[in-house]
Motif scaffolding. Structure first.
Motif, short mmCIF file in Angstrom:
data_model
loop_
_atom_site.label_atom_id
_atom_site.label_comp_id
_atom_site.label_asym_id
_atom_site.label_seq_id
_atom_site.Cartn_x
_atom_site.Cartn_y
_atom_site.Cartn_z
N ARG A 24 -0.46 8.47 8.91
CA ARG A 24 -1.36 8.22 7.66
C ARG A 24 -1.02 8.54 6.31
O ARG A 24 -1.22 7.69 5.29
CB ARG A 24 -2.63 8.50 8.17
N PRO A 25 -0.66 9.74 6.41
CA PRO A 25 -0.42 10.32 4.74
C PRO A 25 0.93 9.79 4.16
O PRO A 25 0.93 9.43 3.14
CB PRO A 25 -0.20 11.88 4.82
N LEU A 26 1.78 9.43 5.23
CA LEU A 26 2.89 8.73 4.74
C LEU A 26 2.87 7.19 4.03
O LEU A 26 3.25 6.81 3.21
CB LEU A 26 4.00 8.77 5.88
N LEU A 27 1.73 6.60 5.02
CA LEU A 27 1.44 5.15 4.57
C LEU A 27 0.59 5.24 3.46
O LEU A 27 0.87 4.34 2.51
CB LEU A 27 0.82 4.59 5.76
N GLU A 28 -0.17 6.01 3.28
CA GLU A 28 -0.93 6.30 1.93
C GLU A 28 0.00 6.26 0.82
O GLU A 28 -0.06 6.04 -0.37
CB GLU A 28 -1.84 7.49 2.25
N TYR A 29 1.01 7.39 0.94
CA TYR A 29 1.70 7.62 -0.05
C TYR A 29 2.75 6.57 -0.57
O TYR A 29 2.77 6.15 -1.66
CB TYR A 29 2.69 8.70 0.36
N ILE A 30 3.16 5.63 0.47
CA ILE A 30 3.93 4.48 0.04
C ILE A 30 3.11 3.50 -0.55
O ILE A 30 3.27 2.90 -1.48
CB ILE A 30 4.63 4.13 1.53
N GLY A 31 1.65 3.36 -0.01
CA GLY A 31 0.81 2.44 -0.69
C GLY A 31 0.58 2.76 -2.13
O GLY A 31 0.59 1.89 -3.09
N ASP A 32 0.39 4.07 -2.32
CA ASP A 32 0.14 4.42 -3.69
C ASP A 32 1.42 4.39 -4.72
O ASP A 32 1.04 4.07 -5.81
CB ASP A 32 -0.26 5.99 -3.53
N VAL A 33 2.63 4.58 -4.32
CA VAL A 33 3.79 4.26 -5.04
C VAL A 33 3.80 2.85 -5.29
O VAL A 33 4.48 2.79 -6.22
CB VAL A 33 4.91 5.06 -4.22
N ALA A 34 3.89 2.06 -4.17
CA ALA A 34 3.99 0.75 -4.31
C ALA A 34 2.57 0.05 -5.37
O ALA A 34 3.08 -0.85 -5.99
CB ALA A 34 3.65 -0.05 -2.96
N GLY A 35 1.65 0.54 -5.38
CA GLY A 35 0.53 0.44 -6.20
C GLY A 35 0.96 0.63 -7.64
O GLY A 35 0.45 -0.22 -8.48
N ALA A 36 1.52 1.79 -7.54
CA ALA A 36 1.78 2.18 -9.18
C ALA A 36 2.84 1.55 -9.73
O ALA A 36 3.05 1.10 -10.98
CB ALA A 36 2.24 3.85 -9.04
#
Length: 195
Positions: A24-36
């Motif tokens: 869950r934190p890994l997917l959130e991190y990937i989503g935040d980086v991709a969103g940025a």
């Protein structure tokens, strides 16, 4: 032989539950980086979009965790030696954390996409940002309440243990695990020694 099979199954169930804390934190991190980077567009709902795949992976991780929790609960709730720890309330608490952290986010995202979240022209935020801010506000409040409930549940058990009312094998010095005593598999490190 039976003890090793039970130990392996228990290990697999632990992996099913604990994978959520890593994925869950890994997917959130990937989503935040991709969103940025501008590569994650939650308005674009297509199979080629990263948002759909990240959402599917988050959902699968949550469902696998809930399945592992349910299997563990179904196996433990009938055992007499776990009756004193109020396992049902703790299981419901874990399920509530999973539901609040996932289902509420999905519902508010759908409502904001449908335009159900009001947006005043005087505010600075668009509809999606207001829905996210509302979701974060609700999650903080709900997790505070669930944390207080968890503290009450676990503190009650700890206070019973300190008063000596709890006579479980872990609470009494010098005793071993009764399940291991029945099978004759008592190991030296399972026995607590009195100092």
């Amino acid at each position: 032989m039976l003890t090793t099979k039970i130990g392996k199954v228990h290990g697999y169930l632990r992996i099913l539950v604990l994978q959520y804390t890593i994925l869950r934190p890994l997917l959130e991190y990937i989503g935040d980086v991709a969103g940025a980077d501008g590569k994650l567009n939650d308005a674009e709902i297509s199979v080629q979009g990263a948002f759909v795949w990240l959402t599917i992976l988050r959902l699968l991780s949550t469902l696998v965790c809930m399945y592992g929790c349910m299997v563990i609960y179904q196996n433990v709730r009938g055992l007499e030696k776990f009756q004193h720890v109020n396992i049902r309330a703790k299981f419901v608490l874990v399920q509530m954390v999973l539901v609040v952290s996932n289902l509420q986010t999905a519902i508010l995202s759908i409502l904001s996409t449908a335009g159900a979240v009001p947006c005043n022209p005087d505010t600075l935020f668009p509809v999606k940002s207001r829905a996210n801010a509302l979701n974060h506000l609700l999650v903080v409040f709900e997790m505070l309440l669930l944390g207080i409930l968890a503290r009450w549940l676990y503190l009650k058990e700890y206070s019973n243990l300190q008063k000596g009312r709890d006579q479980t094998p872990s609470a009494v010095e010098g005793r071993t695990n009764p399940a291991m005593e029945e099978n004759g598999d008592v190991q030296a490190d399972d026995v607590k020694t009195q100092g």
